[in-house]
Design a protein around this motif. Structure first.
Motif, mmCIF file in Angstrom:
data_model
loop_
_atom_site.group_PDB
_atom_site.id
_atom_site.type_symbol
_atom_site.label_atom_id
_atom_site.label_comp_id
_atom_site.label_asym_id
_atom_site.label_seq_id
_atom_site.Cartn_x
_atom_site.Cartn_y
_atom_site.Cartn_z
ATOM 1 N N ASP A 100 0.833 -1.195 0.000
ATOM 2 C CA ASP A 100 0.000 0.000 0.000
ATOM 3 C C ASP A 100 0.876 1.256 0.000
ATOM 4 O O ASP A 100 1.467 1.598 1.024
ATOM 5 N N PRO A 101 0.952 1.961 -1.141
ATOM 6 C CA PRO A 101 1.796 3.172 -1.197
ATOM 7 C C PRO A 101 1.352 4.248 -0.206
ATOM 8 O O PRO A 101 2.158 5.068 0.223
ATOM 9 N N GLY A 102 0.070 4.232 0.147
ATOM 10 C CA GLY A 102 -0.442 5.241 1.063
ATOM 11 C C GLY A 102 -0.309 4.889 2.528
ATOM 12 O O GLY A 102 -0.774 5.639 3.407
ATOM 13 N N LEU A 103 0.307 3.761 2.816
ATOM 14 C CA LEU A 103 0.480 3.340 4.213
ATOM 15 C C LEU A 103 1.192 4.431 5.013
ATOM 16 O O LEU A 103 2.251 4.913 4.616
ATOM 17 N N LEU A 104 0.613 4.818 6.134
ATOM 18 C CA LEU A 104 1.230 5.829 6.994
ATOM 19 C C LEU A 104 2.191 5.142 7.958
ATOM 20 O O LEU A 104 1.785 4.326 8.786
ATOM 21 N N ILE A 105 3.469 5.482 7.838
ATOM 22 C CA ILE A 105 4.501 4.900 8.701
ATOM 23 C C ILE A 105 4.779 5.863 9.845
ATOM 24 O O ILE A 105 5.069 7.036 9.626
ATOM 25 N N THR A 106 4.688 5.370 11.048
ATOM 26 C CA THR A 106 5.053 6.173 12.221
ATOM 27 C C THR A 106 6.282 5.567 12.883
ATOM 28 O O THR A 106 6.473 4.350 12.880
ATOM 29 N N VAL A 107 7.118 6.456 13.394
ATOM 30 C CA VAL A 107 8.346 6.025 14.066
ATOM 31 C C VAL A 107 8.468 6.803 15.365
ATOM 32 O O VAL A 107 8.586 8.034 15.342
ATOM 33 N N PRO A 108 8.420 6.139 16.525
ATOM 34 C CA PRO A 108 8.569 6.847 17.802
ATOM 35 C C PRO A 108 9.881 7.636 17.857
ATOM 36 O O PRO A 108 10.898 7.210 17.273
ATOM 37 N N ALA A 109 9.850 8.763 18.509
ATOM 38 C CA ALA A 109 11.046 9.604 18.619
ATOM 39 C C ALA A 109 12.213 8.821 19.204
ATOM 40 O O ALA A 109 12.061 8.102 20.206
ATOM 41 N N GLY A 110 13.373 8.940 18.542
ATOM 42 C CA GLY A 110 14.576 8.264 19.014
ATOM 43 C C GLY A 110 14.722 6.848 18.513
ATOM 44 O O GLY A 110 15.768 6.221 18.721
ATOM 45 N N GLU A 111 13.706 6.308 17.844
ATOM 46 C CA GLU A 111 13.777 4.947 17.322
ATOM 47 C C GLU A 111 13.929 4.970 15.799
ATOM 48 O O GLU A 111 13.778 6.015 15.152
ATOM 49 N N THR A 112 14.237 3.809 15.220
ATOM 50 C CA THR A 112 14.440 3.715 13.778
ATOM 51 C C THR A 112 13.688 2.521 13.208
ATOM 52 O O THR A 112 13.414 1.555 13.912
ATOM 53 N N ARG A 113 13.367 2.621 11.917
ATOM 54 C CA ARG A 113 12.796 1.503 11.171
ATOM 55 C C ARG A 113 13.544 1.401 9.842
ATOM 56 O O ARG A 113 14.051 2.398 9.315
ATOM 57 N N LYS A 114 13.610 0.198 9.303
ATOM 58 C CA LYS A 114 14.344 -0.026 8.058
ATOM 59 C C LYS A 114 13.382 -0.142 6.883
ATOM 60 O O LYS A 114 12.390 -0.869 6.957
ATOM 61 N N LEU A 115 13.689 0.576 5.818
ATOM 62 C CA LEU A 115 12.925 0.479 4.578
ATOM 63 C C LEU A 115 13.865 -0.042 3.495
ATOM 64 O O LEU A 115 15.008 0.410 3.391
ATOM 65 N N SER A 116 13.396 -1.004 2.704
ATOM 66 C CA SER A 116 14.250 -1.631 1.695
ATOM 67 C C SER A 116 13.539 -1.689 0.352
ATOM 68 O O SER A 116 12.321 -1.880 0.284
ATOM 69 N N LEU A 117 14.331 -1.517 -0.712
ATOM 70 C CA LEU A 117 13.850 -1.739 -2.073
ATOM 71 C C LEU A 117 14.705 -2.836 -2.668
ATOM 72 O O LEU A 117 15.908 -2.655 -2.889
ATOM 73 N N GLY A 118 14.109 -3.987 -2.903
ATOM 74 C CA GLY A 118 14.876 -5.129 -3.378
ATOM 75 C C GLY A 118 15.859 -5.595 -2.314
ATOM 76 O O GLY A 118 15.689 -5.342 -1.124
ATOM 77 N N LYS A 119 16.916 -6.224 -2.781
ATOM 78 C CA LYS A 119 17.904 -6.782 -1.854
ATOM 79 C C LYS A 119 19.086 -5.852 -1.594
ATOM 80 O O LYS A 119 19.863 -6.095 -0.670
ATOM 81 N N LYS A 120 19.207 -4.772 -2.378
ATOM 82 C CA LYS A 120 20.435 -3.994 -2.328
ATOM 83 C C LYS A 120 20.270 -2.570 -1.858
ATOM 84 O O LYS A 120 21.262 -1.893 -1.579
ATOM 85 N N LYS A 121 19.052 -2.059 -1.784
ATOM 86 C CA LYS A 121 18.851 -0.666 -1.375
ATOM 87 C C LYS A 121 18.131 -0.647 -0.025
ATOM 88 O O LYS A 121 17.036 -1.199 0.104
ATOM 89 N N HIS A 122 18.767 -0.031 0.934
ATOM 90 C CA HIS A 122 18.213 0.050 2.293
ATOM 91 C C HIS A 122 18.339 1.479 2.811
ATOM 92 O O HIS A 122 19.259 2.204 2.452
ATOM 93 N N GLY A 123 17.425 1.865 3.654
ATOM 94 C CA GLY A 123 17.468 3.178 4.263
ATOM 95 C C GLY A 123 16.852 3.149 5.650
ATOM 96 O O GLY A 123 16.207 2.163 6.064
ATOM 97 N N ILE A 124 17.061 4.247 6.384
ATOM 98 C CA ILE A 124 16.600 4.338 7.767
ATOM 99 C C ILE A 124 15.534 5.424 7.876
ATOM 100 O O ILE A 124 15.718 6.540 7.378
ATOM 101 N N LEU A 125 14.450 5.097 8.534
ATOM 102 C CA LEU A 125 13.441 6.083 8.926
ATOM 103 C C LEU A 125 13.641 6.338 10.409
ATOM 104 O O LEU A 125 13.525 5.421 11.223
ATOM 105 N N LYS A 126 13.981 7.566 10.745
ATOM 106 C CA LYS A 126 14.349 7.910 12.121
ATOM 107 C C LYS A 126 13.318 8.832 12.730
ATOM 108 O O LYS A 126 13.014 9.901 12.209
ATOM 109 N N GLY A 127 12.750 8.407 13.855
ATOM 110 C CA GLY A 127 11.750 9.220 14.542
ATOM 111 C C GLY A 127 12.357 10.413 15.240
ATOM 112 O O GLY A 127 13.402 10.313 15.880
ATOM 113 N N VAL A 128 11.711 11.569 15.091
ATOM 114 C CA VAL A 128 12.189 12.797 15.759
ATOM 115 C C VAL A 128 11.061 13.452 16.531
ATOM 116 O O VAL A 128 9.878 13.182 16.331
#
Length: 409
Positions: free
Chosen positions: A381-409
């Motif tokens: 779901d492209p419209g999925l709302l992702i929440t990240v508590p302040a100070g915590e992180t979640r990982k987002l990946s595209l395929g097997k080789k692209k990764h990024g961090i979503l960091k709560g502030v």
């Protein structure tokens, strides 16, 4: 042909030579004296990209062989636009934007070249310094008489554009005259004897060689590199998510490292020769590796290429991040990061913000294909709302080789 000069031997062994106007003459000149040589770069963006890297490495090899690199920034020609390979008129930039771009681009050259006042130290010049001073009538009289419209129409940069029935302005049509005049001016004022560039610049380079001979009776030389493509046929400057920029503020060092690490097995040897300083015997050993062992060569390629462009610490950090992310299952500190406020971020927007995709539309397609994972779970779901508590992180990946961090502030 067997070359006597260290310059042409070096360029030949590493695969840089495609065409030369007078190979024997250039070889003889480079054997007996310091040869100032230049490559021109227009300042259309704040950073050059990997597609420009072979030309930068040409200047580096020139300096390594004991000659003088001249970096020509097109402060003047950027105001016109090189029609080569283009179907559309280039967007006009303000004087302030061009100057800012040149200042930003210089920082990348300072990684690859040693600048200074010595006989083999690199210098950077701006063609607006002389093109901006010459009058139109003077240009027509002094330079225009040496160019025939018949010949100008025969060059690919013009012919292909006309064959595709794409408009070419008179402004762009003048580009080859100004580039030829650049070579003549540098030869007259700085003793530059060599212009180098990609194979698509051959016609423009030959124009400069002939103009210097006709106007001043001077012998100068031209050299082009082969068209550098990846094994799949795509251009060197592009990746799945866009241009592979040389400047840190345009592309993270981790993503730059990953571009080289993810290259095709068939490209490893060629890229090591062109884009690193590793000895040729070591390159021969690495490109002979088979199976999973070729990945070790790719890591070395990524480390060496990143070290040249971004520095030793950036290369080490990128390798460590990759090891932690892929082998350790963790999140490396050097991964691209997007800060997420308490309101959250939509999944498609997050993919684009991290640089995984060029647009939210592309993100929607990738998500629909099941290629996007949040904390290793596939999302649809492209419209999925992702929440990240302040100070915590979640990982987002595209395929097997692209990764990024979503960091709560």
């Amino acid at each position: 042909m067997t070359y006597n000069s260290s310059l042409l031997r070096l360029l030949d062994e590493r695969g840089y030579i495609h065409q030369m106007t007078d190979a024997e003459g250039l070889d003889a000149l480079a054997s007996k004296q310091v040869v100032p040589g230049y490559v021109g770069f227009d300042a259309t963006a704040s950073s050059l990209h990997v597609g420009n890297l072979v030309s930068i490495m040409l200047l580096r090899r020139l300096q390594q062989a004991g000659h003088k690199p001249v970096v020509l920034m097109g402060g003047g020609t950027t105001r016109i636009g090189d029609p080569t390979g283009k179907d559309e008129v280039r967007k006009m930039l303000s004087d302030e934007a061009i100057e800012a771009n040149i200042a930003s681009i210089r920082t990348a050259f300072e990684r690859f070249l040693t600048f200074g006042d010595g006989p083999t130290d690199a210098v950077m010049v701006n063609n607006h310094d002389w093109l901006g001073q010459i009058g139109y009538i003077e240009m027509l009289q002094k330079v225009g008489t040496h160019f025939t419209v018949n010949r100008m129409l025969s060059f690919d940069s013009v012919k292909l554009r006309l064959e595709r029935e794409q408009p070419m302005t008179f402004l762009e049509f003048n580009y080859m005259i100004l580039q030829g005049y650049d070579f003549r001016h540098l030869s007259d004022t700085m003793g530059v004897r060599l212009q180098m560039g990609g194979s698509d610049q051959w016609g423009n380079i030959v124009n400069g060689v002939e103009l210097a001979r006709r106007m001043d009776g001077k012998e100068v030389f031209g050299l082009t590199t082969p068209l550098i493509t990846k094994a799949d046929g795509s251009k060197m400057g592009k990746s799945v998510s866009g241009a592979v920029w040389l400047n840190e503020d345009a592309l993270s060092s981790y993503d730059y490292w990953q571009f080289w690490r993810n290259c095709d097995d068939r490209d490893v040897g060629k890229f090591l020769r062109l884009f690193t300083d590793l000895p040729l015997d070591e390159i021969a050993r690495l490109e002979a590796l088979e199976g999973g062992a070729i990945n070790d060569a790719k890591v070395i390629l990524a480390n060496e290429a990143t070290r040249l462009c971004r520095g030793e610490e950036a290369a080490k950090a990128a390798e460590a991040t990759a090891a932690q992310t892929f082998a350790g299952g963790g999140l490396g500190e050097d991964l691209p990061t997007v800060e997420v406020s308490a309101e959250g971020i939509r999944l498609g927007v997050a993919c684009t913000a991290l640089g995984f995709t060029a647009s939210n539309g592309e993100a929607k397609r990738k998500i629909g294909e099941g290629a996007v994972k949040l904390d290793d779970a596939a999302m649809d779901d492209p419209g999925l709302l992702i929440t990240v508590p302040a100070g915590e992180t979640r990982k987002l990946s595209l395929g097997k080789k692209k990764h990024g961090i979503l960091k709560g502030v």
